[in-house]
Motif scaffolding. Structure first.
Motif, PDB file in Angstrom:
ATOM      1  N   ALA A 181       1.024  -1.416  -0.338  1.00  0.00           N
ATOM      2  CA  ALA A 181      -0.143   0.320   0.163  1.00  0.00           C
ATOM      3  C   ALA A 181       1.233   1.334   0.242  1.00  0.00           C
ATOM      4  O   ALA A 181       1.708   1.102   0.399  1.00  0.00           O
ATOM      5  CB  ALA A 181      -0.977  -0.197   0.608  1.00  0.00           C
ATOM      6  N   VAL A 182       0.725   2.366  -0.590  1.00  0.00           N
ATOM      7  CA  VAL A 182       0.956   3.195  -0.735  1.00  0.00           C
ATOM      8  C   VAL A 182       0.686   4.640  -0.687  1.00  0.00           C
ATOM      9  O   VAL A 182      -1.200   5.153  -0.777  1.00  0.00           O
ATOM     10  CB  VAL A 182       2.115   3.575  -1.912  1.00  0.00           C
ATOM     11  CG1 VAL A 182       2.716   2.437  -2.334  1.00  0.00           C
ATOM     12  CG2 VAL A 182       1.347   3.910  -3.414  1.00  0.00           C
ATOM     13  N   ASP A 183       0.762   5.895  -0.622  1.00  0.00           N
ATOM     14  CA  ASP A 183      -0.159   6.846  -0.500  1.00  0.00           C
ATOM     15  C   ASP A 183       0.195   7.465  -1.825  1.00  0.00           C
ATOM     16  O   ASP A 183       0.893   7.684  -2.157  1.00  0.00           O
ATOM     17  CB  ASP A 183       0.345   8.381   1.237  1.00  0.00           C
ATOM     18  CG  ASP A 183      -0.356   9.360   0.851  1.00  0.00           C
ATOM     19  OD1 ASP A 183      -1.438   9.315   1.424  1.00  0.00           O
ATOM     20  OD2 ASP A 183       0.324  10.556   0.150  1.00  0.00           O
ATOM     21  N   TYR A 184      -1.151   8.052  -2.142  1.00  0.00           N
ATOM     22  CA  TYR A 184      -1.302   8.352  -2.693  1.00  0.00           C
ATOM     23  C   TYR A 184      -2.590   9.287  -3.160  1.00  0.00           C
ATOM     24  O   TYR A 184      -3.433   9.769  -3.248  1.00  0.00           O
ATOM     25  CB  TYR A 184      -2.364   7.806  -4.769  1.00  0.00           C
ATOM     26  CG  TYR A 184      -2.063   7.785  -5.321  1.00  0.00           C
ATOM     27  CD1 TYR A 184      -1.257   7.547  -6.539  1.00  0.00           C
ATOM     28  CD2 TYR A 184      -3.485   8.317  -6.779  1.00  0.00           C
ATOM     29  CE1 TYR A 184      -1.055   8.024  -7.759  1.00  0.00           C
ATOM     30  CE2 TYR A 184      -2.936   8.681  -7.780  1.00  0.00           C
ATOM     31  CZ  TYR A 184      -2.046   8.511  -8.607  1.00  0.00           C
ATOM     32  OH  TYR A 184      -1.741   8.629 -10.036  1.00  0.00           O
ATOM     33  N   PHE A 185      -1.642  11.078  -2.370  1.00  0.00           N
ATOM     34  CA  PHE A 185      -2.343  12.181  -2.816  1.00  0.00           C
ATOM     35  C   PHE A 185      -3.594  11.609  -1.186  1.00  0.00           C
ATOM     36  O   PHE A 185      -4.469  13.174  -2.083  1.00  0.00           O
ATOM     37  CB  PHE A 185      -2.667  12.837  -4.423  1.00  0.00           C
ATOM     38  CG  PHE A 185      -1.402  12.901  -5.106  1.00  0.00           C
ATOM     39  CD1 PHE A 185      -0.844  13.864  -4.846  1.00  0.00           C
ATOM     40  CD2 PHE A 185      -1.183  11.548  -6.321  1.00  0.00           C
ATOM     41  CE1 PHE A 185       0.711  13.878  -5.908  1.00  0.00           C
ATOM     42  CE2 PHE A 185      -0.623  12.122  -6.994  1.00  0.00           C
ATOM     43  CZ  PHE A 185       0.410  12.817  -7.279  1.00  0.00           C
ATOM     44  N   GLY A 186      -2.814  11.481  -0.589  1.00  0.00           N
ATOM     45  CA  GLY A 186      -3.817  11.626   0.409  1.00  0.00           C
ATOM     46  C   GLY A 186      -5.299  10.048   0.584  1.00  0.00           C
ATOM     47  O   GLY A 186      -5.737   9.980   0.955  1.00  0.00           O
TER      48      GLY A 186
END
Length: 441
Positions: free
Chosen positions: A182-187
């Motif tokens: 999982a990654v943060d993608y602009f919130g």
């Protein structure tokens, strides 16, 4: 002896492929010193240039005193330009050597090269992977990998498939979220892709026959010799194709790419001590077993797997040892396959899927099958797997507008390369492997 004819710079592989026409010609090779030895009035320099290794013989009577002395003090990995005459050498793996007439040092190492010709442990070599790549073994593997990747592309490109690039960032999993990064993608939460398959289904509805080829990611906490957290996969998808057609495609594809690598990289395969006879045996037809037939073979071998369970590494190894070529196992229980797999209308408890198990204990190298093309059924599967329907709205649209039977598969490059090269561990099949406890270099 005739007067030497000067030629332009050559590569070591030129000697391998057309050495006879270069006999007695003066040539120039640029590369790095991998080993050095001396015997009286002779210095033996082993020069590598990325295409191979050649012995360059410095005879005291052929060069000036300064050059002869310099050749006796060169450190491993000194970069050099060597000028000399091509000569036959029956003891050489490539059949030729260079009689040195001139030597230019481009750069000398500022410290002792950490990987010497002596034996080193795997952990040490992995920590120095950026330098380990220079070894003969690793160079051979990477050259074979390059040919394998080219063979894969050429196979599909020459048969009317269109390359469609799939995204690396995806909004949802195609096989559940337990093995996703999982990654943060602009919130918002996004994931590194497990597979480009869902996007290839969209491509197939537009272009008929498509494939993607790129990196995929699995956050599987596994330390086995078969697993990487980042690996490359090729995924073809074909509209109006059923499971039988998918199996035929996978079989033909594997035979073609293995034969191509066998033909074009025989020198490198021999350098790895690969048994070429085992590659020559990769011919159609492949054995095709149902899941139930595979269970019976396992039971006879003393492995009593309950119906409904997937096969692990041990089971796959037992099955692969029965054959001298890949074995295709189809119609696994639906419960162990992804939500998008179509169920067999004649037997709904099994899916129209196939796994291809490579010989010699490598395990599964292809997984694929026919996709569910019924909108209502697919909506029910998404709900049953607890997946967010809103994330699959675009995927469901493929069934709303002109749905057709379609199928495809994914082939993992690293496992396939490990099998072709006869390697024990996949960590040698990719330039910079990413594993559970390895992200450097």
């Amino acid at each position: 002896m005739s007067t030497p004819r000067v030629t332009a710079r050559i590569y070591v592989e030129d000697l391998l492929h057309r050495g006879e026409e270069l006999i007695d010609r003066e040539v120039e090779l640029w590369g790095w010193l991998t080993n050095r030895a001396s015997k009286g009035k002779l210095h033996f320099l082993h020069l590598r240039d990325g295409t191979g290794v050649v012995q360059c013989v410095v005879y005291k009577g052929d060069v000036d005193e300064a050059t002869f002395s310099r050749a006796d003090h060169l450190a491993q990995e000194t970069s050099l330009k060597v000028r000399g005459l091509v000569r036959r050498d029956a003891r050489s793996p490539i059949g030729f050597e260079i009689g040195v007439r001139g030597l230019e040092v481009v750069a000398e190492p500022t410290a002792e090269f950490p990987i010497s010709p002596k034996e080193h442990g795997t952990a040490f070599l992995m920590d120095h992977r950026h330098l380990w790549l220079r070894s003969r073994r690793q160079v051979a593997i990477l050259r074979i990998r390059a040919t394998l990747c080219r063979a894969i592309r050429d196979y599909f490109d020459s048969r009317g498939f269109v390359l469609v690039d799939a995204p690396i960032f995806t909004p949802a999993a195609c096989e559940g979220t337990s093995t996703l990064f999982a990654v943060d993608y602009f919130g918002e939460k996004a994931f590194l892709t497990q597979s480009g398959q869902l996007y290839m289904e969209a491509g197939a509805m537009a272009l008929g026959r498509v494939y993607c080829f790129g990196p995929t990611f699995r956050a599987e906490k596994s330390k086995t010799r078969r697993h990487l957290t980042e690996f490359w996969m090729v995924e073809p998808e074909v509209a109006f194709m059923d499971l039988a057609g998918d199996m035929d495609l996978a079989e033909d594809f594997l035979c073609e790419i293995v034969a191509r690598v066998r033909r074009e990289r025989e020198h490198e395969l021999r350098a790895l001590d690969r048994d070429l006879g085992k590659l020559d045996a990769i011919q159609k037809p492949f054995p095709r077993l149902t899941y139930d037939e595979a269970l019976a073979i396992l039971k006879d071998a003393g492995k009593d797997v309950p119906w409904g369970e997937d096969f692990g590494a041990d089971e796959e190894t037992v099955l692969s040892e029965k054959f001298d070529r890949p074995v295709m196992i189809h119609r696994y229980p639906s419960q162990v396959k992804a939500f998008y797999m179509k169920r067999d209308p004649a037997r709904p408890e099994v899916a129209l899927c196939v796994d291809v198990i490579a010989p010699e204990g490598v395990g599964e190298i292809i997984g694929g099958g026919q996709r569910e093309d019924d909108l209502a059924v697919l909506e029910g599967r998404i709900d049953a797997h607890g997946l967010p329907r809103e994330a699959f709205g675009w995927y469901l649209d493929l069934r709303r507008y002109g749905t057709v039977p379609h199928a495809g598969f994914g082939l993992g490059v690293e496992r396939t390369l490990a099998w072709i090269c006869g390697l024990h561990h996949v960590r040698e099949t990719i330039p910079f492997p990413r594993m559970l406890e390895k992200i450097v270099p």
